[in-house]
Design a protein around this motif. Structure first.
Motif, short mmCIF file in Angstrom:
data_model
loop_
_atom_site.label_atom_id
_atom_site.label_comp_id
_atom_site.label_asym_id
_atom_site.label_seq_id
_atom_site.Cartn_x
_atom_site.Cartn_y
_atom_site.Cartn_z
N LEU A 1 0.69 -1.42 0.27
CA LEU A 1 0.07 -0.14 -0.26
C LEU A 1 1.20 1.57 -0.16
O LEU A 1 0.46 2.53 -0.45
N ARG A 2 2.14 1.31 0.97
CA ARG A 2 2.66 2.86 0.79
C ARG A 2 3.66 2.22 0.00
O ARG A 2 3.73 3.75 -1.31
N ASP A 3 3.76 1.35 -1.23
CA ASP A 3 4.62 1.49 -2.31
C ASP A 3 3.92 2.58 -3.67
O ASP A 3 4.22 3.16 -4.71
N GLN A 4 2.59 1.66 -3.19
CA GLN A 4 1.18 1.98 -4.35
C GLN A 4 1.19 3.89 -4.01
O GLN A 4 0.69 4.95 -5.26
N LEU A 5 1.13 4.43 -2.25
CA LEU A 5 0.50 5.86 -2.09
C LEU A 5 1.75 6.52 -2.53
O LEU A 5 1.06 6.95 -3.44
N ALA A 6 3.13 6.38 -2.66
CA ALA A 6 3.85 7.06 -2.98
C ALA A 6 3.99 7.17 -4.61
O ALA A 6 4.27 7.88 -4.51
N GLU A 7 3.82 5.83 -5.57
CA GLU A 7 3.54 5.82 -7.27
C GLU A 7 2.42 6.77 -7.33
O GLU A 7 3.37 7.30 -8.28
N LEU A 8 1.93 6.50 -6.29
CA LEU A 8 0.39 7.64 -7.35
C LEU A 8 0.49 9.26 -6.85
O LEU A 8 0.39 10.26 -7.78
N THR A 9 1.31 9.55 -5.77
CA THR A 9 1.95 10.46 -5.05
C THR A 9 3.35 11.15 -6.05
O THR A 9 2.63 12.17 -6.81
N HIS A 10 3.59 10.34 -6.71
CA HIS A 10 4.89 10.70 -7.32
C HIS A 10 3.92 10.99 -8.76
O HIS A 10 4.24 12.28 -10.21
N HIS A 11 3.78 10.24 -9.03
CA HIS A 11 2.94 10.93 -10.64
C HIS A 11 2.02 11.63 -10.41
O HIS A 11 1.50 12.41 -11.01
N ASN A 12 0.39 12.11 -9.33
CA ASN A 12 0.42 13.35 -9.09
C ASN A 12 1.47 14.83 -9.24
O ASN A 12 0.84 15.15 -9.77
N ILE A 13 2.71 14.27 -8.61
CA ILE A 13 3.22 15.68 -8.85
C ILE A 13 3.97 15.92 -10.42
O ILE A 13 3.63 16.80 -10.88
N GLU A 14 4.06 14.67 -11.01
CA GLU A 14 4.64 14.84 -12.03
C GLU A 14 3.57 15.55 -13.29
O GLU A 14 3.87 16.50 -14.11
N LEU A 15 2.09 15.19 -12.60
CA LEU A 15 0.86 15.42 -13.34
C LEU A 15 0.75 17.31 -13.05
O LEU A 15 0.37 17.71 -14.16
N GLU A 16 0.93 18.44 -12.11
CA GLU A 16 0.94 19.19 -11.28
C GLU A 16 1.46 19.97 -12.57
O GLU A 16 2.12 20.69 -12.97
N LYS A 17 3.62 19.05 -12.55
CA LYS A 17 4.34 19.65 -13.06
C LYS A 17 4.10 20.15 -14.49
O LYS A 17 3.81 21.16 -14.95
N PHE A 18 3.58 19.13 -15.26
CA PHE A 18 2.97 18.78 -16.20
C PHE A 18 2.26 20.41 -17.15
O PHE A 18 2.40 20.74 -17.77
N ASN A 19 1.46 19.98 -15.89
CA ASN A 19 0.10 20.89 -16.05
C ASN A 19 0.56 22.63 -15.65
O ASN A 19 -0.04 22.86 -16.49
N HIS A 20 1.19 22.58 -15.11
CA HIS A 20 1.61 23.80 -14.78
C HIS A 20 3.03 24.37 -16.19
O HIS A 20 3.00 26.28 -16.39
N ALA A 21 3.34 23.92 -16.55
CA ALA A 21 4.11 23.76 -17.41
C ALA A 21 3.86 23.89 -18.92
O ALA A 21 3.48 25.13 -20.08
N LEU A 22 1.88 23.77 -18.74
CA LEU A 22 1.23 23.62 -19.76
C LEU A 22 0.50 25.09 -19.70
O LEU A 22 1.08 25.75 -20.73
N THR A 23 0.60 25.13 -18.81
CA THR A 23 -0.15 26.44 -17.89
C THR A 23 0.86 27.80 -18.36
O THR A 23 0.42 29.28 -18.92
N ARG A 24 2.29 27.91 -17.92
CA ARG A 24 3.55 28.52 -18.29
C ARG A 24 3.15 29.15 -19.95
O ARG A 24 3.52 29.29 -20.50
N GLU A 25 2.69 27.76 -20.83
CA GLU A 25 2.70 27.60 -22.28
C GLU A 25 1.66 28.35 -22.71
O GLU A 25 2.15 29.16 -23.75
#
Length: 332
Positions: free
Chosen positions: A16-40
């Motif tokens: 469970l901890r691994d899955q949560l960490a993976e989802l958290t990391h994926h969410n952080i990547e999505l937020e970064k990508f979203n911020h990059a798209l917003t800036r673009e």
């Protein structure tokens, strides 16, 4: 024996901890990508706003055509140049705004550009919605559009009316200088026996270039109390007053000739604008039905010999400065 519910099975906490960490990391990547798209997007919006502002402020007209030559879009300057509102211009063929005599020139250059020939600016005349004509220099390039199999075209349009007018004025001056020297050459190389013929030939040159229907030389004699038309050129169907002006008294024409004695040139573009009294002063001195008049003193050194003048009968003529200077040069 009861069947086990798979969802009730215990999932190890480590997994469970691994899955949560993976989802958290994926969410952080999505937020970064979203911020990059917003800036673009914000960057593109700024560039679009800058381009829109520049297009509106540009002194160059920009016109986009589709594959059929219909106007797709244009900037504010182009709308002003075409003399119509945007709603009227859009989806209209560009040929509607090109002077008839230059439409073949435009489509010839259009075909050459589409065929891959070297792109060179070209000059044509445009016309506004109300029929006004203005000169333009066109720089064109094909524009690929995903929705169209054939390319459209982008036109950069510069108003060169002032440049064209200045060039035509310069060419006209050069022409008048050439004409003047040709007349001088004619007068100097011809024999004395043929002088009358060459004078009339020179008057004809002046008449043809000025739009006059009569060009004449009038000389004073008998102590400047009388005058006579000594040389005259007439266009077809133009009547001459010369028979009545052979040995005629100067006094009846003293009002109009007073300006000549002051070394002034008289240029009247429309005799109809004169007062009845002023029109009456010209009667008998000019061709019957003359609408425009031009005459200037004729000198030999400082001695006043008479006048050289032009009458326009068939239509009024606005005597340009070049025409007046040409006649003045012949009178010196």
């Amino acid at each position: 024996m009861s069947k086990k519910d798979p969802h009730s099975e215990h999932v190890p906490s480590d997994r469970l901890r691994d899955q949560l960490a993976e989802l958290t990391h994926h969410n952080i990547e999505l937020e970064k990508f979203n911020h990059a798209l917003t800036r673009e997007r914000e960057s593109y919006q700024k560039k679009l706003a800058d381009c829109s502002r520049l297009m509106k402020a540009s002194t160059t007209g920009l016109i986009s055509l589709d594959k059929s030559g219909l106007i797709d879009s244009l900037n504010t300057r182009a709308i002003e140049m075409l003399g119509a509102d945007k709603a009227y211009v859009l989806k209209k063929p560009i040929s509607l705004f090109i002077a008839p005599e230059d439409q073949a020139v435009f489509y010839l250059h259009r075909s050459r550009i589409f065929s891959g020939a070297e792109n060179q600016p070209f000059d044509i005349n445009f016309k506004t919605k109300d029929g006004g004509i203005w000169s333009a220099r066109i720089t064109a390039q094909p524009v690929e559009t995903p929705a169209q199999q054939l390319p459209g075209m982008l036109l950069a349009v510069e108003d060169i009316s002032a440049h064209r007018q200045a060039l035509e004025a310069l060419q006209l001056k050069e022409y008048f200088i050439d004409l003047l020297f040709s007349i001088i050459d004619d007068l100097t190389i011809w024999s004395t026996a043929d002088i009358d013929e060459i004078i009339i030939y020179s008057l004809e040159k002046v008449g043809l270039v000025s739009g006059a229907d009569r060009v004449y030389v009038c000389l004073f004699h008998d102590g400047k109390t009388r005058l006579s038309i000594t040389h005259e050129w007439l266009s077809e169907e133009t009547e001459s007053p010369a028979p009545a002006l052979t040995g005629a008294a100067v006094k009846p024409f003293s009002k109009i000739l007073s300006q000549v004695k002051k070394r002034k040139t008289v240029a009247i573009s429309n005799i109809g604008t004169l007062t009845p009294a002023d029109r009456a002063a010209h009667e008998g001195f000019h061709a019957p039905g003359a609408q425009s008049l031009l005459f200037t003193p004729l000198f030999f050194g400082r001695y006043l010999l008479g006048v050289i003048g032009c009458d326009a009968v068939k239509q009024p003529v606005a005597w340009s400065g070049e025409i007046q200077n040409l006649v003045k040069c012949l009178s010196l």
